[in-house]
Enzyme design. Structure first.
Site, PDB file in Angstrom:
ATOM      1  N   ASP A 133     -20.233 -18.852   9.364  1.00  9.44           N
ATOM      2  CA  ASP A 133     -19.750 -19.692   8.850  1.00  9.44           C
ATOM      3  C   ASP A 133     -19.005 -19.031   7.604  1.00  9.44           C
ATOM      4  OD1 ASP A 133     -19.088 -21.412   6.407  1.00  9.44           O
ATOM      5  OD2 ASP A 133     -20.151 -23.259   7.457  1.00  9.44           O
ATOM      6  N   HIS A 134     -17.263 -18.919   7.523  1.00  6.61           N
ATOM      7  CA  HIS A 134     -17.242 -17.612   7.323  1.00  6.61           C
ATOM      8  C   HIS A 134     -17.207 -17.839   5.492  1.00  6.61           C
ATOM      9  CE1 HIS A 134     -13.127 -19.667   7.635  1.00  6.61           C
ATOM     10  NE2 HIS A 134     -12.298 -19.157   6.543  1.00  6.61           N
ATOM     11  N   HIS A 185     -18.459 -25.653   6.263  1.00  4.97           N
ATOM     12  CA  HIS A 185     -18.188 -24.989   4.992  1.00  4.97           C
ATOM     13  C   HIS A 185     -18.441 -25.615   3.486  1.00  4.97           C
ATOM     14  CE1 HIS A 185     -15.722 -22.497   7.663  1.00  4.97           C
ATOM     15  NE2 HIS A 185     -14.742 -23.718   7.650  1.00  4.97           N
TER      16      HIS A 185
HETATM   17  C1  BG6 Z   1     -11.016 -22.970   9.075  1.00  5.59           C
HETATM   18  C2  BG6 Z   1      -9.984 -23.957   9.614  1.00  5.59           C
HETATM   19  O1  BG6 Z   1     -12.831 -23.316   9.652  1.00  5.59           O
HETATM   20  O2  BG6 Z   1     -11.232 -22.573   7.717  1.00  5.59           O
HETATM   21  C3  BG6 Z   1      -9.049 -24.234   8.943  1.00  5.59           C
HETATM   22  O3  BG6 Z   1     -10.640 -24.177  10.731  1.00  5.59           O
HETATM   23  C4  BG6 Z   1      -9.218 -23.770   7.816  1.00  5.59           C
HETATM   24  O4  BG6 Z   1      -8.401 -25.233   9.127  1.00  5.59           O
HETATM   25  C5  BG6 Z   1      -9.621 -22.560   6.846  1.00  5.59           C
HETATM   26  O5  BG6 Z   1      -8.078 -23.303   7.384  1.00  5.59           O
HETATM   27  C6  BG6 Z   1      -9.188 -22.095   5.765  1.00  5.59           C
HETATM   28  O6  BG6 Z   1     -10.345 -20.742   5.696  1.00  5.59           O
HETATM   29  P1  BG6 Z   1      -9.779 -20.024   4.871  1.00  5.59           P
HETATM   30  O7  BG6 Z   1     -10.852 -18.932   4.255  1.00  5.59           O
HETATM   31  O8  BG6 Z   1      -8.834 -20.075   4.776  1.00  5.59           O
HETATM   32  O9  BG6 Z   1     -10.760 -20.738   2.891  1.00  5.59           O
END
Ligand code: BG6
Length: 485
Positions: free
Chosen positions: A181-182, A244
């Site tokens: 989960d980044h 997230h």
């Molecule tokens: C992803 C979603 O997991 O996270 C995207 O699928 C979203 O829709 C993105 O734009 C947001 O990531 P970050 O790191 O740009 O906040």
């Protein structure tokens, strides 16, 4: 920790995730000296292309806007470690070919103990065949380490997630599996543990006695533009809230782990998540953006089915049934096509007892995850001068100003490095995912129309703050805007 003899295979190497995130993160690690010595990266996808074409794609998202010659040299050197294999995801022969390629690389390594990391930057439809085929055809058994990295979507609800996870588990152990989960790789999300558990002042006020309400907000200034096919199947709740934002919530509310170890941390996250009952419809507000300010509406996106009622905005409130948090609303809200890019946690404290001061603003602790990482505490202070009046001001820890030299790592860099080191702390454990789906599945089934007519999201203009109902929604859960206090 993998020091050398390591190959990282990136499946889906011609796709967007690999191009925008995985490969640039690998380059970032390479440049900072964090990849194992002699590490090789193998791109794998269905697309036929030669090595040169792959190099071009793999480095297309690495920015060198000021034409720094040193960076340009690093990019050239990095390319040397990149090879490409094309093949299918379902057939044995393709994986046998891949294995031959890997063995050929390994024949140049001095030690016969080789490590293989398989990174699946792939759509979920091929997760299972790739998990299976890598295990059957590409798994090293001569003492090296094998790891698999996978990324959401992990199913669409509790049952499909269990099926998917169960299928992967047939081939890969929990210890070998790294579920990304980044958001867990983001600097300010990692900072939550430190803020909470390395500061006695924070800990003292961290409960229902001091806190009125908490908002975790995700705002993006762009719509689904071309990604509507994927998005429409999932919607904003599965895309952002269930993973997230819930991850952020669990770290924010868990009890102090016994140690910093991955299992101790994840035990506490699971425990707090298990205290959250499934979300109620009445606690949920759904929205969908419509054309405004010269920008197209969600339904104008050609990749979106006509008349879709998929929410592109959602606010929902979670409750935690434990003594620390009983009665405190945790509002999670996320939207596409809003007025700004911002992800933040806003903890609003209760009113001070009226008496010597009246009508003063509540304290708020804001942790800005992005952009411009910051922690700031809104507090009241005396106006300087010969009279006493309280005015709201801020204790501000904006990273750019405080840590002027610091380079904030990319989330994917941090996570890939963790996976190379075998550290699971910032990856999602199977039981964590299971309980996350338990919280969200009933509301998702309602939204999907499995329990009657699908709810209609309220419209909001592209580029706005969100549905106009939003302010009344947060007020209902006790949030007071500073001007109202
Ligand atoms: C992803 C979603 O997991 O996270 C995207 O699928 C979203 O829709 C993105 O734009 C947001 O990531 P970050 O790191 O740009 O906040």
């Amino acid at each position: 920790d993998l020091k050398d003899n390591t190959i990282i295979v990136v499946f889906g190497a011609s796709g967007d995730l690999a191009k925008k995130k995985t490969l640039p993160a690998l380059f970032g690690l390479y440049r900072q000296g964090f990849l194992p010595r002699d590490c090789k990266i193998v791109g794998y996808a269905r697309t036929k292309m030669d090595r040169e074409e792959f190099h071009k794609r793999a480095t297309s998202y690495i920015k060198n806007s000021d034409n720094n010659p040193d960076l340009a040299n690093s990019i050239e050197a990095f390319k040397e470690s990149l090879t490409y294999v094309h093949g299918g995801y379902e057939d044995d022969e393709s994986f046998e070919e891949l294995n031959k390629h890997l063995e050929e690389i390994e024949s140049h390594y001095q030690s016969k103990e080789c490590n293989r990391i398989f990174y699946l930057a792939l759509p979920p439809s091929v997760f299972i065949p790739v998990a299976k085929n890598t295990k059957l055809h590409c798994y090293v058994t001569k003492g090296g380490v094998n790891r698999i990295i996978i990324e959401k979507p992990f199913g669409k609800d509790l049952q499909s997630a269990r099926e998917l996870l169960g299928a992967v588990k047939q081939y890969w152990t929990e210890d070998e599996t790294f579920r990304i989960d980044h958001y867990l790789g983001k600097e300010m999300v990692k900072n939550l543990l430190v803020l909470r558990f390395a500061n006695i002042a924070m800990g003292a006020a961290w409960d229902k006695n001091s806190i009125s309400n908490v908002q975790i907000t995700f705002k993006e200034p762009f719509g689904t533009e071309g990604r509507g096919g994927y998005f429409d199947e999932f919607g904003i709740i599965r895309d952002v809230l269930q993973n997230h934002l819930l991850q952020v919530l669990s770290i924010l509310t868990m009890e102090r782990p016994v140690s910093f170890s991955a299992e101790d941390i994840r035990d506490e996250k699971v425990k707090v998540l298990r205290s959250i009952p499934p979300i109620e419809r009445s606690d949920t507000l759904l929205g969908q953006y419509v054309s405004a300010n010269g920008k197209p509406g969600y339904l104008d996106d050609e990749t979106v089915p006509p008349n879709s009622v998929c929410p592109t905005f959602a606010a929902t409130t979670l409750w935690i049934n434990n003594p620390r948090w009983e009665g405190v609303p945790f509002i999670l809200k996320a939207g596409k096509a809003l007025n700004e890019a911002k992800v933040e946690v806003r903890i609003q404290f209760k009113d001070v007892t009226q008496g010597i001061f009246k009508d003063i603003a509540r304290n708020e602790l804001v942790i800005r995850i992005q952009p411009s990482e910051a922690v700031y505490l809104k507090l009241n202070t005396k106006t300087p001068g010969l009279y006493t009046r309280a005015i709201p001001t801020e204790m501000d820890l904006t990273y750019k100003r405080r840590f002027t030299e610091a380079k904030i790592p990319e989330a994917y860099e941090a996570l890939i490095l963790n996976a190379l080191r075998g550290d699971h702390s910032n990856f999602v454990r199977h039981d964590e995912l299971d309980v996350a789906w338990k919280i969200f599945t009933p509301i998702l089934h309602w939204i999907d129309g499995l329990e009657g007519p699908r709810p209609r999201p309220v419209p909001y203009p592209y580029g706005s703050r969100g549905p106009k109902e939003m302010d009344a929604y947060t007020a209902k859960y006790g949030y007071k805007r500073a001007t109202e206090a």
